[in-house]
Design an enzyme around this catalytic site. Structure first.
Site, PDB file in Angstrom:
ATOM      1  N   ASP A 276       0.887  -1.167   0.000  1.00 54.07           N
ATOM      2  CA  ASP A 276       0.000   0.000   0.000  1.00 54.07           C
ATOM      3  C   ASP A 276       0.922   1.214   0.000  1.00 54.07           C
ATOM      4  O   ASP A 276       1.612   1.476   0.984  1.00 54.07           O
ATOM      5  CB  ASP A 276      -0.852  -0.062   1.277  1.00 54.07           C
TER       6      ASP A 276
ATOM      7  N   TYR B 194       1.010   0.005  15.085  1.00 57.78           N
ATOM      8  CA  TYR B 194       0.099  -0.171  13.961  1.00 57.78           C
ATOM      9  C   TYR B 194       0.482   0.744  12.797  1.00 57.78           C
ATOM     10  O   TYR B 194       0.642   1.938  12.973  1.00 57.78           O
ATOM     11  CB  TYR B 194      -1.344   0.135  14.381  1.00 57.78           C
TER      12      TYR B 194
ATOM     13  N   LYS C 257      -2.700  -2.722   7.645  1.00 54.78           N
ATOM     14  CA  LYS C 257      -3.035  -4.133   7.867  1.00 54.78           C
ATOM     15  C   LYS C 257      -2.129  -5.081   7.092  1.00 54.78           C
ATOM     16  O   LYS C 257      -1.463  -4.690   6.155  1.00 54.78           O
ATOM     17  CB  LYS C 257      -4.498  -4.343   7.537  1.00 54.78           C
TER      18      LYS C 257
HETATM   19  O1  LIG Z   1      -8.352  -0.056   7.702  1.00 48.74           O
HETATM   20  C1  LIG Z   1      -8.043   1.027   7.290  1.00 48.74           C
HETATM   21  C2  LIG Z   1      -6.855   1.226   6.423  1.00 48.74           C
HETATM   22  O2  LIG Z   1      -6.296  -0.020   6.078  1.00 48.74           O
HETATM   23  P1  LIG Z   1      -5.046  -0.113   5.122  1.00 48.74           P
HETATM   24  O3  LIG Z   1      -3.957   0.650   5.820  1.00 48.74           O
HETATM   25  O4  LIG Z   1      -5.447   0.511   3.830  1.00 48.74           O
HETATM   26  O5  LIG Z   1      -4.768  -1.577   5.019  1.00 48.74           O
HETATM   27  C3  LIG Z   1      -8.852   2.185   7.633  1.00 48.74           C
HETATM   28  O6  LIG Z   1     -10.051   1.793   8.292  1.00 48.74           O
HETATM   29  C4  LIG Z   1      -8.106   3.162   8.531  1.00 48.74           C
HETATM   30  O7  LIG Z   1      -7.687   2.559   9.718  1.00 48.74           O
HETATM   31  C5  LIG Z   1      -9.012   4.353   8.824  1.00 48.74           C
HETATM   32  O8  LIG Z   1      -9.421   4.923   7.589  1.00 48.74           O
HETATM   33  C6  LIG Z   1      -8.313   5.425   9.638  1.00 48.74           C
HETATM   34  O9  LIG Z   1      -7.112   5.725   8.995  1.00 48.74           O
HETATM   35  P2  LIG Z   1      -6.171   6.887   9.514  1.00 48.74           P
HETATM   36  O10 LIG Z   1      -6.982   8.131   9.455  1.00 48.74           O
HETATM   37  O11 LIG Z   1      -5.764   6.530  10.919  1.00 48.74           O
HETATM   38  O12 LIG Z   1      -5.037   6.868   8.543  1.00 48.74           O
END
Ligand SMILES: O=C(COP(=O)(O)O)[C@@H](O)[C@H](O)[C@H](O)COP(=O)(O)O
Length: 363
Positions: free
Chosen positions: A11, A230, A233
């Site tokens: 990503d 964190y 994912k």
């Molecule tokens: O699961 C998510 C992103 O996953 P990813 O990194 O794309 O695998 C989202 O739900 C984020 O956790 C959410 O949009 C909050 O993101 P931030 O604002 O903390 O970057």
């Protein structure tokens, strides 16, 4: 001919939130890998699942090859440069280290690789998931490779009848990688004992017992173990050989119709069903429900045919409609009970921090 397939996913930035990479980012990544076809690589194919970009590469250099991994690192870095120019969200998110150190393991991207002697006809599938965890493929792979209720080849084909060998990783070991090897069907209950917990254990590879051939590999990186916090994912990628001495492509599909609840979705902190979607689908704005896409290819001397999308035929529209109902039902329960992950799996720290404060108020 001995071929290595490498699938590498990262990503590196997305449009309007954690949704999908921009066309310019995808094009730049594609350009970098395409330039290497006919030199370092035999072939390359690039697609995305949600906001993750997937590189499928074929070559003759074996797994963990520094130049192949270096090329993927360069492609992801070039993509990140464009993502930053465009102001995309989370630009370079999965590139957790500044410098390339010889291979991509431990640097952030998900990696699955297998080396084998190409059969006269070599069908295989690449799976890529978004918004979920490394163990997300545990149940579908168990059903496809060890359960005759799903994989009738285990009963009908003498090639499959001796069963498959599962190599399973303990994801809780952070100091060094730790694996167990178990044979199905004799150790079926032990395999189930481990795979029932996808937060802790994940299938790493599967082997044909009759022929000793590699059947499947899955990436098992935990970004949290690399970064110590964190950072996104650990959605896995996998390569799976199909047909003849392996489950048929149409035996690999049905376990995904079960859409098991897995960890992931919004803020990596909930359980929702793993929805089978077409390749190049943006992340869902419905709590970014976990997704898996699958492309099947034929291989000839390391060159890819055009892909067929595993989850594009009309059956999968009906499956998706059911998965959406299942997801909506769980989300109706919000933060409560099994809808949200257990404390140790929560990707954000807000609840743990608050609990420490509240502990002082207990008498
Ligand atoms: O699961 C998510 C992103 O996953 P990813 O990194 O794309 O695998 C989202 O739900 C984020 O956790 C959410 O949009 C909050 O993101 P931030 O604002 O903390 O970057």
């Amino acid at each position: 001919m001995e071929i290595t397939l490498s699938v590498l996913k990262a990503d590196i930035g997305s449009v309007g939130g954690h949704t999908l990479p921009s066309q310019r980012v995808l094009s730049r990544v594609q350009e970098v890998v395409r330039e290497a076809v006919g030199k370092l690589l035999l072939d390359a194919y690039v697609f995305h699942i949600g906001d993750d970009i997937v590189l499928l590469l074929s070559h003759t250099h074996g797994p963990r090859h520094p130049e192949v991994h270096g090329l993927a690192w360069k492609a992801f870095q070039e993509g990140t440069r464009v993502a930053k120019e465009e102001g995309l969200y989370g630009a370079g998110q999965d590139l957790l280290k500044d410098a390339f150190t010889g291979n991509l393991h431990g640097l952030g991207p998900q990696v699955a690789e297998m080396r084998f002697t190409e059969r006269p006809s070599e069908p295989f599938v690449v799976l890529a998931a978004d918004k979920t965890e490394p163990g997300a493929f545990n149940l579908p792979l168990y059903l496809a490779f060890a359960d005759p209720m799903y994989s009738s080849g285990l009963l009908l084909s003498p090639d499959l009848r001796p069963g498959f060998r599962f190599r399973i990783m303990d994801l809780a070991q952070t100091e060094r990688d730790s694996y167990i090897t178990l044979d199905a069907p004799e150790r079926l209950y032990d395999i189930a004992t481990l795979l029932r917990d996808p937060h802790r254990f994940a299938v790493e590879s599967i082997w044909s017992r009759r022929y000793g051939e590699i059947a499947a590999v899955v990436s098992t990186t935990r970004l949290r173990n690399i970064a110590g916090r964190y950072v996104g994912k650990d959605d896995p990628v996998a390569l799976i050989r199909t047909q003849k001495i392996f489950p048929a492509t149409e035996e690999l599909g049905p376990p995904f119709a079960l859409a098991p609840f897995v960890a992931g979705d919004t803020r990596g902190s909930h359980h929702l069903p793993l929805m089978p979607v077409k390749a190049n689908t943006p992340a869902s704005t419905f709590f970014c429900v976990p997704m898996v896409s699958g492309l099947a290819f034929s291989l000839k001397e390391g060159r890819f045919s055009e892909p067929v999308d595993l989850f594009a035929d009309p059956v999968w529209d009906a499956v998706r409609a059911k998965v959406v109902e299942k997801a909506q039902e769980m989300r109706r329960q919000g933060f409560y009970g099994p809808a949200m992950l257990p404390m140790e799996e929560l990707e954000y720290t807000g609840i743990a921090e608050r609990l420490k404060e509240l502990a002082r108020e207990f008498t």
